[in-house]
Design an enzyme around this catalytic site. Structure first.
Site, short mmCIF file in Angstrom:
data_model
loop_
_atom_site.label_atom_id
_atom_site.label_comp_id
_atom_site.label_asym_id
_atom_site.label_seq_id
_atom_site.Cartn_x
_atom_site.Cartn_y
_atom_site.Cartn_z
N HIS A 126 -27.45 -32.95 8.99
CA HIS A 126 -28.53 -32.03 8.66
C HIS A 126 -27.98 -30.62 8.44
CE1 HIS A 126 -32.47 -30.29 8.60
NE2 HIS A 126 -32.30 -29.61 9.71
N CYS A 156 -33.35 -30.81 3.33
CA CYS A 156 -32.66 -29.66 3.90
C CYS A 156 -31.62 -29.09 2.94
CB CYS A 156 -32.00 -30.05 5.22
SG CYS A 156 -30.66 -31.27 5.09
N ASP A 209 -35.08 -23.29 10.35
CA ASP A 209 -35.02 -24.61 9.70
C ASP A 209 -36.31 -24.88 8.93
OD1 ASP A 209 -34.51 -27.17 8.91
OD2 ASP A 209 -34.02 -27.94 10.89
#
Length: 265
Positions: free
Chosen positions: A110, A72, A125
């Site tokens: 995250h 991420c 995402d």
């Protein structure tokens, strides 16, 4: 090195730059997940763990142009920059998973994105291994369906919001929880410090350090250690990969996208 047009070509959208509309966001989101794998190895820990002070040009070269993907902190960071260049209104958000809280003891874990399109908030995402949403998720109280899976946002006892998912025959489970507070890169400095300590002591033996994922047209495949999960049209299949040769082949196939029908059955 960062090049919007090269980025769009890599995602299969050559030609004139698209405008900041919802259809484009949906297309780029899914194409990103299908084109660039989630790949912990792509994080590049050889010279230490870097989550905050990231060389975006170097990450763009390896993660996007060379197709190695990343986590991420690489994929969503680059996508954030792409969406900004295309004129989207975007902010960074932080989320927490159960495993992240256990390993690192922090809610600032995250990294993902909130985009505002025509006054509506969407969760974006492209840096989660899966299973999770393949297209942007609308911030609302309604249940949303994507490729056989359902998603919803529900409040938690501590005032956060949980992104929950269920397949055709599975119960609701939490993907991660988050708060709507806009974040800056330096907010992840504490996690970076803890991740460095964790990485220094973590064992990578027997394939247990592997975490990679790949999205395909109607689902996702995720290999975590020896656990291999496939979600296709909302139906899930999970098994343990015991054979070392098969394990290495699956890792390679997930990273290159060269998954055969048997891998996705």
């Amino acid at each position: 090195m960062f090049d919007v047009d090269a980025y769009l070509r890599r995602l299969g959208r050559p030609g004139p730059r698209p405008g900041p509309d919802l259809d484009t966001l949906r297309t780029l989101h899914k194409r990103h997940l299908m084109t660039l794998p989630y790949n912990v190895a792509g994080q590049g820990f050889a010279d230490g763990v870097h989550l905050v002070d990231v060389d975006e040009d170097a990450v763009f070269r390896t993660g996007v142009l060379e197709g190695l993907g990343g986590t991420c902190f690489q994929l969503n960071r680059l996508f954030f920059r792409l969406l900004t260049e295309l004129g989207y209104e975007v902010t960074l958000l932080a989320a927490s998973t159960a495993e992240g809280r256990e390993n690192f003891g922090t809610e600032i874990e995250h990294m993902f994105i909130r985009a505002v399109v025509d006054g509506q908030d969407w969760l974006v995402d492209v840096g989660y291994p899966g299973p999770s949403y393949l297209e942007p998720l609308r911030v609302s109280d309604e249940v949303q369906t994507q490729y056989g899976c359902q998603y919803r946002l529900v409040g938690t006892e501590d005032g956060a919001t949980a992104v929950q998912r269920r397949g055709r025959v599975t119960r609701w489970g939490t993907v991660y929880t988050f708060r709507p507070q806009a974040r800056q890169w330096h907010d992840w400095k504490e996690l970076e410090d803890r991740a460095r300590a964790h990485h220094a002591t973590a064992s990578q033996d027997d394939g247990q350090g592997i975490l990679c994922g790949r999205t395909f047209d109607n689902g996702q495949a995720v290999l975590k250690g020896r656990r291999y999960l496939v979600v296709r049209d909302g139906r899930e299949r999970v098994r343990t990969v015991v054979d070392d040769t098969e394990h290495r082949r699956l890792v390679a196939a997930l990273l290159t996208g060269d998954l055969d029908s048997g891998d996705l059955a």
